[in-house]
Design a protein around this motif. Structure first.
Motif, PDB file in Angstrom:
ATOM      1  N   ARG A 153      -1.069   1.915  -7.842  1.00 39.68           N
ATOM      2  CA  ARG A 153      -0.504   2.569  -9.019  1.00 39.68           C
ATOM      3  C   ARG A 153       0.624   3.527  -8.653  1.00 39.68           C
ATOM      4  NH1 ARG A 153      -3.945   1.973 -13.411  1.00 39.68           N
ATOM      5  NH2 ARG A 153      -2.040   2.513 -14.535  1.00 39.68           N
ATOM      6  N   VAL A 154       0.661   3.919  -7.372  1.00 49.04           N
ATOM      7  CA  VAL A 154       1.711   4.809  -6.865  1.00 49.04           C
ATOM      8  C   VAL A 154       2.167   4.250  -5.518  1.00 49.04           C
ATOM      9  CG1 VAL A 154       2.314   7.148  -6.139  1.00 49.04           C
ATOM     10  CG2 VAL A 154       0.688   6.824  -8.017  1.00 49.04           C
ATOM     11  N   THR A 155       3.483   4.118  -5.313  1.00 50.92           N
ATOM     12  CA  THR A 155       3.990   3.594  -4.050  1.00 50.92           C
ATOM     13  C   THR A 155       3.822   4.641  -2.950  1.00 50.92           C
ATOM     14  OG1 THR A 155       6.244   4.426  -4.368  1.00 50.92           O
ATOM     15  CG2 THR A 155       5.719   2.273  -5.334  1.00 50.92           C
ATOM     16  N   PRO A 156       3.914   4.242  -1.680  1.00 56.38           N
ATOM     17  CA  PRO A 156       3.779   5.210  -0.585  1.00 56.38           C
ATOM     18  C   PRO A 156       4.728   6.403  -0.689  1.00 56.38           C
ATOM     19  CG  PRO A 156       3.579   3.008   0.286  1.00 56.38           C
ATOM     20  CD  PRO A 156       3.952   2.855  -1.158  1.00 56.38           C
ATOM     21  N   SER A 157       5.931   6.208  -1.279  1.00 59.56           N
ATOM     22  CA  SER A 157       6.878   7.318  -1.412  1.00 59.56           C
ATOM     23  C   SER A 157       6.645   8.144  -2.666  1.00 59.56           C
ATOM     24  CB  SER A 157       8.313   6.789  -1.406  1.00 59.56           C
ATOM     25  OG  SER A 157       8.535   5.930  -2.509  1.00 59.56           O
ATOM     26  N   GLY A 158       5.648   7.748  -3.486  1.00 59.98           N
ATOM     27  CA  GLY A 158       5.294   8.559  -4.646  1.00 59.98           C
ATOM     28  C   GLY A 158       5.806   8.070  -5.976  1.00 59.98           C
ATOM     29  N   TYR A 159       6.376   6.885  -6.049  1.00 64.60           N
ATOM     30  CA  TYR A 159       6.866   6.349  -7.325  1.00 64.60           C
ATOM     31  C   TYR A 159       5.692   5.810  -8.134  1.00 64.60           C
ATOM     32  CZ  TYR A 159       9.427   3.505 -10.689  1.00 64.60           C
ATOM     33  OH  TYR A 159       9.916   2.968 -11.850  1.00 64.60           O
TER      34      TYR A 159
END
Length: 382
Positions: free
Chosen positions: A231-237
């Motif tokens: 639900r959230v990419t590793p970079s926080g998107y």
């Protein structure tokens, strides 16, 4: 020479390569620095355009960006004319009569350059049966990665995650998604460090993720159906619901996964492909990276032409590629050169891409500038 009137003032020949632009596509993950530098930018930048789509008739599926028309689609260089409209102006000449009868006015394949500054979200693509059932599409999204290079990110070498380990169940996988236990998800997949020259087949239904620092070319079926379980990419998107389930809903999206787990040894044996020699002579060589014996959905070759003057003297006409009556794509990975079709000569430079029409005659490739000329050539379904 056959000329097709595509739009006012533009004629495109079905007997010559069609030079295309560099179509970039927005994605949820970060990358693109190495792609910028590949195209000559002194200082590249990582952002949300980490992919270049090559000889593309496909538009990117990005919920929330519907106003961006033709994103990811190839255009004739220097124009706003899509390759799709060129092909539709005379499908039989550009694609081949038999091709059109079998597949319609699509190439049946899409190729990309990908540069990942972060690990991609764990994902899966539907196989053809699920694509028909769930999306009404004749194409799923089996794909294949050929590693070109990479970079170390946060001390981690380029790697890929692929395939369930033995014993993973649908119930377990859904539970990890509900809890958003990312470490748990990654522990369910095999992780392999990769090096330039590695080629990895990812069949529809196989969960996977490209790791941070990979620079690769991807050949795939011509769709953009991607089921994401983060639900959230590793970079926080933050990934919107529709970007996760592609309109299927959170229950049905789990129908796209194949839950047959394999050992690490079996996984590598099944999906890491070995390069196969096709042509090897003093004028150059052609190696098959992925062929129809690996998958019926596409094939891709690597063409290498040595520098002029290196080793044995070359024939003036270079490496001859005979006509085979199929449309294909061509992309220059390294060096400079020329492509000759009869009396016509076109220059080749690193990062350039071309659509080769089915009606085109055989051609000759020669390197110039004292550098090795390296290209990939790819085809749709066999």
């Amino acid at each position: 020479m056959d000329q097709t009137q595509v739009s006012s003032g533009l004629q495109v020949s079905s007997r010559l390569p069609v030079r295309l632009d560099h179509a970039r596509a927005w994605r949820t993950y970060l990358g693109g620095k190495m792609l910028d530098e590949f195209h000559g930018c002194a200082v590249g930048t990582d952002g949300h355009f980490p992919e270049e789509w090559i000889v593309s008739l496909v538009a990117a599926r990005n919920p929330g960006r519907e106003s961006v028309k033709e994103e990811g689609m190839s255009h004739v260089q220097g124009t706003d004319i899509t390759l799709r409209s060129v092909i539709q102006s005379d499908p039989s000449s550009f694609l081949g009569t038999d091709h059109v009868k079998r597949l319609g006015t699509t190439m049946g394949v899409l190729v990309k350059l990908i540069d990942s500054a972060e690990r991609l979200a764990v994902q899966v693509h539907p196989d053809r049966d699920k694509a028909r059932e769930l999306f009404g599409s004749e194409y799923g999204k089996t794909e294949c990665w050929h590693i070109l290079g990479g970079r170390t990110v946060n001390g981690e070498k380029p790697c890929v995650y692929m395939g369930f380990k033995e014993g993973v169940t649908r119930q377990q996988w859904m539970g990890l998604f509900d809890r958003q236990d990312i470490d748990g998800m990654l522990q369910c997949l095999h992780r392999f460090e990769v090096e330039p020259g590695d080629t990895v087949l990812i069949e529809g239904g196989v969960p996977h993720a490209i790791g941070a620092g990979c620079f690769l070319t991807e050949i795939q079926e011509p769709t953009d159906y991607t089921i994401r379980v983060e639900r959230v990419t590793p970079s926080g998107y933050s990934v919107e619901d529709a970007m996760c389930h592609q309109g299927l809903g959170f229950e049905r999206m789990f129908d796209c996964f194949h839950y047959e787990g394999l050992s690490r040894k079996e996984t590598k044996k099944r999906w890491f492909l070995k390069r196969r020699k096709k042509i090897d002579c003093r004028e150059g060589r052609v190696d098959t990276l992925v062929g129809y014996e690996d998958t019926p959905f596409f094939s891709m070759d690597c063409l290498t032409i040595p520098p002029q003057g290196e080793g044995l003297p070359l024939r003036e006409d270079g490496l001859r590629i005979p006509k085979n009556g199929d449309c294909s794509g061509l992309y220059v990975l390294e060096g400079k050169g020329v492509i000759r079709i009869g009396e016509d000569v076109l220059t080749l430079d690193k990062g350039e891409q071309f659509f080769l029409p089915a009606a085109m005659d055989g051609f000759t490739l020669s390197g110039t500038g004292g550098e090795t000329l390296k290209l990939i050539r790819f085809f749709g379904p066999g």
